[in-house]
Design a protein around this motif. Structure first.
Motif, PDB file in Angstrom:
ATOM      1  N   THR A 203      68.037  50.004  27.897  1.00 44.02           N
ATOM      2  CA  THR A 203      68.631  51.247  27.400  1.00 44.02           C
ATOM      3  C   THR A 203      69.476  51.006  26.150  1.00 44.02           C
ATOM      4  OG1 THR A 203      70.483  50.966  28.944  1.00 44.02           O
ATOM      5  CG2 THR A 203      68.621  52.307  29.683  1.00 44.02           C
ATOM      6  N   SER A 204      70.070  49.834  26.037  1.00 44.31           N
ATOM      7  CA  SER A 204      70.899  49.537  24.858  1.00 44.31           C
ATOM      8  C   SER A 204      70.043  49.518  23.591  1.00 44.31           C
ATOM      9  CB  SER A 204      71.609  48.196  25.033  1.00 44.31           C
ATOM     10  OG  SER A 204      72.497  48.234  26.130  1.00 44.31           O
ATOM     11  N   TRP A 205      68.846  48.944  23.686  1.00 44.32           N
ATOM     12  CA  TRP A 205      67.958  48.901  22.524  1.00 44.32           C
ATOM     13  C   TRP A 205      67.528  50.308  22.124  1.00 44.32           C
ATOM     14  CZ3 TRP A 205      63.054  50.364  21.125  1.00 44.32           C
ATOM     15  CH2 TRP A 205      62.537  49.781  19.963  1.00 44.32           C
ATOM     16  N   ILE A 206      67.173  51.140  23.106  1.00 47.90           N
ATOM     17  CA  ILE A 206      66.754  52.511  22.810  1.00 47.90           C
ATOM     18  C   ILE A 206      67.905  53.296  22.191  1.00 47.90           C
ATOM     19  CG2 ILE A 206      65.966  54.680  23.829  1.00 47.90           C
ATOM     20  CD1 ILE A 206      64.464  53.062  25.912  1.00 47.90           C
ATOM     21  N   GLU A 207      69.103  53.126  22.729  1.00 53.27           N
ATOM     22  CA  GLU A 207      70.262  53.831  22.173  1.00 53.27           C
ATOM     23  C   GLU A 207      70.503  53.421  20.724  1.00 53.27           C
ATOM     24  OE1 GLU A 207      75.068  54.473  22.937  1.00 53.27           O
ATOM     25  OE2 GLU A 207      73.829  53.445  24.441  1.00 53.27           O
ATOM     26  N   GLY A 208      70.351  52.142  20.434  1.00 56.28           N
ATOM     27  CA  GLY A 208      70.534  51.683  19.062  1.00 56.28           C
ATOM     28  C   GLY A 208      69.536  52.314  18.104  1.00 56.28           C
ATOM     29  N   GLN A 209      68.279  52.436  18.535  1.00 55.86           N
ATOM     30  CA  GLN A 209      67.266  53.069  17.694  1.00 55.86           C
ATOM     31  C   GLN A 209      67.583  54.546  17.461  1.00 55.86           C
ATOM     32  OE1 GLN A 209      64.789  51.148  16.272  1.00 55.86           O
ATOM     33  NE2 GLN A 209      65.994  49.538  17.255  1.00 55.86           N
ATOM     34  N   LEU A 210      68.043  55.220  18.496  1.00 56.46           N
ATOM     35  CA  LEU A 210      68.388  56.639  18.359  1.00 56.46           C
ATOM     36  C   LEU A 210      69.544  56.836  17.381  1.00 56.46           C
ATOM     37  CD1 LEU A 210      68.099  57.696  22.110  1.00 56.46           C
ATOM     38  CD2 LEU A 210      66.747  58.652  20.234  1.00 56.46           C
ATOM     39  N   ARG A 211      70.562  56.021  17.501  1.00 57.00           N
ATOM     40  CA  ARG A 211      71.721  56.164  16.614  1.00 57.00           C
ATOM     41  C   ARG A 211      71.351  55.844  15.166  1.00 57.00           C
ATOM     42  NH1 ARG A 211      76.443  57.171  19.033  1.00 57.00           N
ATOM     43  NH2 ARG A 211      76.595  56.868  21.301  1.00 57.00           N
ATOM     44  N   SER A 212      70.495  54.852  14.970  1.00 56.56           N
ATOM     45  CA  SER A 212      70.059  54.522  13.609  1.00 56.56           C
ATOM     46  C   SER A 212      69.243  55.661  13.011  1.00 56.56           C
ATOM     47  CB  SER A 212      69.234  53.232  13.621  1.00 56.56           C
ATOM     48  OG  SER A 212      70.017  52.130  14.042  1.00 56.56           O
ATOM     49  N   LEU A 213      68.389  56.268  13.823  1.00 55.87           N
ATOM     50  CA  LEU A 213      67.572  57.385  13.351  1.00 55.87           C
ATOM     51  C   LEU A 213      68.446  58.565  12.931  1.00 55.87           C
ATOM     52  CD1 LEU A 213      64.719  58.714  13.066  1.00 55.87           C
ATOM     53  CD2 LEU A 213      65.045  59.535  15.408  1.00 55.87           C
ATOM     54  N   ILE A 214      69.434  58.884  13.751  1.00 50.54           N
ATOM     55  CA  ILE A 214      70.303  60.025  13.448  1.00 50.54           C
ATOM     56  C   ILE A 214      71.160  59.729  12.218  1.00 50.54           C
ATOM     57  CG2 ILE A 214      72.184  61.447  14.347  1.00 50.54           C
ATOM     58  CD1 ILE A 214      70.995  60.942  17.158  1.00 50.54           C
ATOM     59  N   ALA A 215      71.593  58.485  12.085  1.00 46.36           N
ATOM     60  CA  ALA A 215      72.371  58.112  10.899  1.00 46.36           C
ATOM     61  C   ALA A 215      71.529  58.224   9.634  1.00 46.36           C
ATOM     62  CB  ALA A 215      72.914  56.695  11.056  1.00 46.36           C
ATOM     63  N   LEU A 290      57.993  54.018  18.798  1.00 47.03           N
ATOM     64  CA  LEU A 290      57.095  54.319  17.686  1.00 47.03           C
ATOM     65  C   LEU A 290      56.305  55.604  17.940  1.00 47.03           C
ATOM     66  CD1 LEU A 290      55.723  50.746  16.869  1.00 47.03           C
ATOM     67  CD2 LEU A 290      57.459  52.050  15.620  1.00 47.03           C
ATOM     68  N   GLU A 291      56.031  55.881  19.196  1.00 48.81           N
ATOM     69  CA  GLU A 291      55.269  57.081  19.552  1.00 48.81           C
ATOM     70  C   GLU A 291      56.102  58.353  19.429  1.00 48.81           C
ATOM     71  OE1 GLU A 291      52.832  58.849  23.435  1.00 48.81           O
ATOM     72  OE2 GLU A 291      53.525  56.770  23.398  1.00 48.81           O
ATOM     73  N   TRP A 292      57.405  58.260  19.709  1.00 52.68           N
ATOM     74  CA  TRP A 292      58.245  59.462  19.767  1.00 52.68           C
ATOM     75  C   TRP A 292      59.252  59.574  18.622  1.00 52.68           C
ATOM     76  CZ3 TRP A 292      57.671  63.553  22.929  1.00 52.68           C
ATOM     77  CH2 TRP A 292      56.819  63.399  24.023  1.00 52.68           C
ATOM     78  N   ARG A 293      59.373  58.558  17.803  1.00 53.38           N
ATOM     79  CA  ARG A 293      60.416  58.536  16.772  1.00 53.38           C
ATOM     80  C   ARG A 293      60.363  59.749  15.849  1.00 53.38           C
ATOM     81  NH1 ARG A 293      59.448  53.647  13.013  1.00 53.38           N
ATOM     82  NH2 ARG A 293      57.542  54.883  12.756  1.00 53.38           N
ATOM     83  N   ASP A 294      59.205  60.025  15.271  1.00 54.25           N
ATOM     84  CA  ASP A 294      59.097  61.138  14.322  1.00 54.25           C
ATOM     85  C   ASP A 294      59.325  62.484  15.005  1.00 54.25           C
ATOM     86  OD1 ASP A 294      58.570  59.326  12.329  1.00 54.25           O
ATOM     87  OD2 ASP A 294      56.387  59.522  12.485  1.00 54.25           O
ATOM     88  N   ILE A 296      61.257  63.028  17.618  1.00 54.14           N
ATOM     89  CA  ILE A 296      62.696  63.163  17.870  1.00 54.14           C
ATOM     90  C   ILE A 296      63.419  63.584  16.594  1.00 54.14           C
ATOM     91  CG2 ILE A 296      64.787  61.896  18.487  1.00 54.14           C
ATOM     92  CD1 ILE A 296      63.024  60.188  20.354  1.00 54.14           C
ATOM     93  N   ARG A 297      63.059  62.979  15.485  1.00 50.45           N
ATOM     94  CA  ARG A 297      63.692  63.352  14.217  1.00 50.45           C
ATOM     95  C   ARG A 297      63.418  64.817  13.888  1.00 50.45           C
ATOM     96  NH1 ARG A 297      65.506  60.723   9.480  1.00 50.45           N
ATOM     97  NH2 ARG A 297      65.251  62.023   7.618  1.00 50.45           N
ATOM     98  N   TYR A 298      62.190  65.262  14.151  1.00 52.85           N
ATOM     99  CA  TYR A 298      61.838  66.649  13.850  1.00 52.85           C
ATOM    100  C   TYR A 298      62.644  67.634  14.699  1.00 52.85           C
ATOM    101  CZ  TYR A 298      59.270  71.021  14.179  1.00 52.85           C
ATOM    102  OH  TYR A 298      58.946  72.348  14.215  1.00 52.85           O
ATOM    103  N   VAL A 299      62.716  67.402  16.022  1.00 48.82           N
ATOM    104  CA  VAL A 299      63.417  68.369  16.884  1.00 48.82           C
ATOM    105  C   VAL A 299      64.915  68.364  16.602  1.00 48.82           C
ATOM    106  CG1 VAL A 299      61.656  68.264  18.686  1.00 48.82           C
ATOM    107  CG2 VAL A 299      63.620  66.711  18.796  1.00 48.82           C
ATOM    108  N   ASP A 312      55.823  69.278  21.375  1.00 51.40           N
ATOM    109  CA  ASP A 312      56.557  68.939  20.151  1.00 51.40           C
ATOM    110  C   ASP A 312      55.862  67.806  19.407  1.00 51.40           C
ATOM    111  OD1 ASP A 312      58.872  70.731  20.507  1.00 51.40           O
ATOM    112  OD2 ASP A 312      59.272  69.479  22.251  1.00 51.40           O
ATOM    113  N   LYS A 313      55.339  66.848  20.167  1.00 48.19           N
ATOM    114  CA  LYS A 313      54.629  65.740  19.537  1.00 48.19           C
ATOM    115  C   LYS A 313      53.366  66.237  18.837  1.00 48.19           C
ATOM    116  CE  LYS A 313      54.012  62.100  22.087  1.00 48.19           C
ATOM    117  NZ  LYS A 313      53.373  61.159  23.051  1.00 48.19           N
ATOM    118  N   LEU A 314      52.648  67.157  19.484  1.00 46.11           N
ATOM    119  CA  LEU A 314      51.445  67.713  18.868  1.00 46.11           C
ATOM    120  C   LEU A 314      51.772  68.445  17.571  1.00 46.11           C
ATOM    121  CD1 LEU A 314      49.465  69.089  21.943  1.00 46.11           C
ATOM    122  CD2 LEU A 314      48.759  67.259  20.409  1.00 46.11           C
TER     123      LEU A 314
END
Length: 335
Positions: A203-215, A290-294, A296-299, A312-314
């Motif tokens: 979960t720590s790795w996923i949280e880091g990716q989410l925070r980097s994306l939002i930043a 990699l499958e959900w990154r874009d 998540i950014r869109y929503v 949303d992915k579609l």
């Protein structure tokens, strides 16, 4: 006595002959149903009815699970959707029934999910949730690695008392012995729990990716990332032998004997992230990201409040909406 003879008319009704000439319909009265003789029931129909009870319905696009186990009879789901509980007497008095029920409940996973919130002052900019349960259940049942685990002899846990302890120990007795002890416990207030847990998810790795994306989206607000687990506990309470009020009063002045000795473990992978020989049940954290990154950014750019789904992915993939999230205007800063 006058004789009455019934004659069949072409209209499907009967005529009576005698002193009265009344017509009586042969159709059954309202609310009556057609009778079915045992000889008329085909073996195929019996097998079809029996199969509908024994085997769960398969839902296209969802993991192969018996979803009826999430809402068994006589159980209530908590408001936060984490726990189902019951005061059914048969589970507190019949050790065989309790053990069978716990084993059945262990065959379905919890529902891990991620919640991501962004706020600026009193303004809520986005609040999204993602469901990770599909990462715990492979398409092929033979590849499942979930298991049922009882506490070890030296492990601190609630073993039928009001406080955690390392005693009593049941040795090789396992679940059946713990169920026997619970059902034979004469305490007026007692409970037996099954906890479903997720293992080896980074979960720590996923949280880091989410925070980097939002930043990277130049968001200046406060970001909160929470990992929640729904349907994570099954709780059997002692029954209300007299009434609920008396049971509540009793629980205030007497200790509750807790049995928290069994867990259903649902591994995301065979080992922790980074360890040698690690194999994931479905996909790794990186593949999921990699499958959900874009998407998540869109929503987030749409200031979504709610679940993020395959729809949303579609939209982000088929309609190129993920490209619209390159430059996000978050509006004026809120003091």
């Amino acid at each position: 006595m006058d004789k009455v003879r019934l004659l069949s008319s072409p209209s499907g009704e009967t005529e009576s002959t005698g002193d009265s000439d009344q017509r009586q319909p042969t159709t059954p009265p309202p609310y009556s149903g057609p009778s079915l003789n045992a000889e008329e029931v085909s073996p195929a129909l019996v097998q079809q009815i029996d199969a509908s009870v024994k085997f769960p319905v398969r839902y296209l696009g969802l993991p192969r699970l018996d979803y009826r186990l999430y809402s068994p009879p006589l159980f209530k789901l908590s408001a936060d959707t984490t726990t189902i509980s019951t005061k059914a007497e048969y589970l507190s008095t019949n050790a065989t029934a309790l053990a069978a029920f716990i084993r059945a409940q262990a065959t379905v996973p919890p529902k891990p999910q991620i919640q991501v919130r962004g706020t600026r002052g009193r303004r809520l900019d986005f609040d999204i949730k993602l469901n990770l349960m599909t990462l715990l259940v492979p398409e092929d049942d033979r590849q499942r690695i979930d298991y049922l685990r009882c506490v070890g002899d030296s492990e601190l846990a609630y073993r039928g008392g009001a406080r955690p302890d390392v005693l009593p120990a049941v040795g090789d007795g396992g679940l059946d012995e713990w169920c026997r002890r619970f059902t034979q416990d004469t305490a007026p207030v007692k409970s037996f729990a099954l906890d479903r847990i997720v293992a080896n998810l980074d979960t720590s790795w996923i949280e880091g990716q989410l925070r980097s994306l939002i930043a990277s989206a130049k968001y200046r607000g406060s970001v909160e990332v929470t990992f929640l687990v729904a349907h994570s506990r099954v709780l059997v309470h002692s029954p209300d032998r007299f009434n609920q009020f008396l049971t509540s009063v009793t629980s205030l002045f007497s200790s509750r004997n807790k049995y928290e000795v069994v867990k259903a473990v649902w591994p995301f992978a065979t080992t922790k992230n980074g360890e040698q020989g690690r194999k994931c049940v479905v996909n790794s954290e990186n593949v999921w990201w990699l499958e959900w990154r874009d998407t998540i950014r869109y929503v987030i750019s749409q200031r979504r409040q709610g679940w993020v789904t395959c729809e949303d992915k579609l939209e982000s993939v088929m309609e190129g909406k993920c490209n619209q999230a390159e430059d996000i205007n978050w509006g004026p800063e809120i003091l």
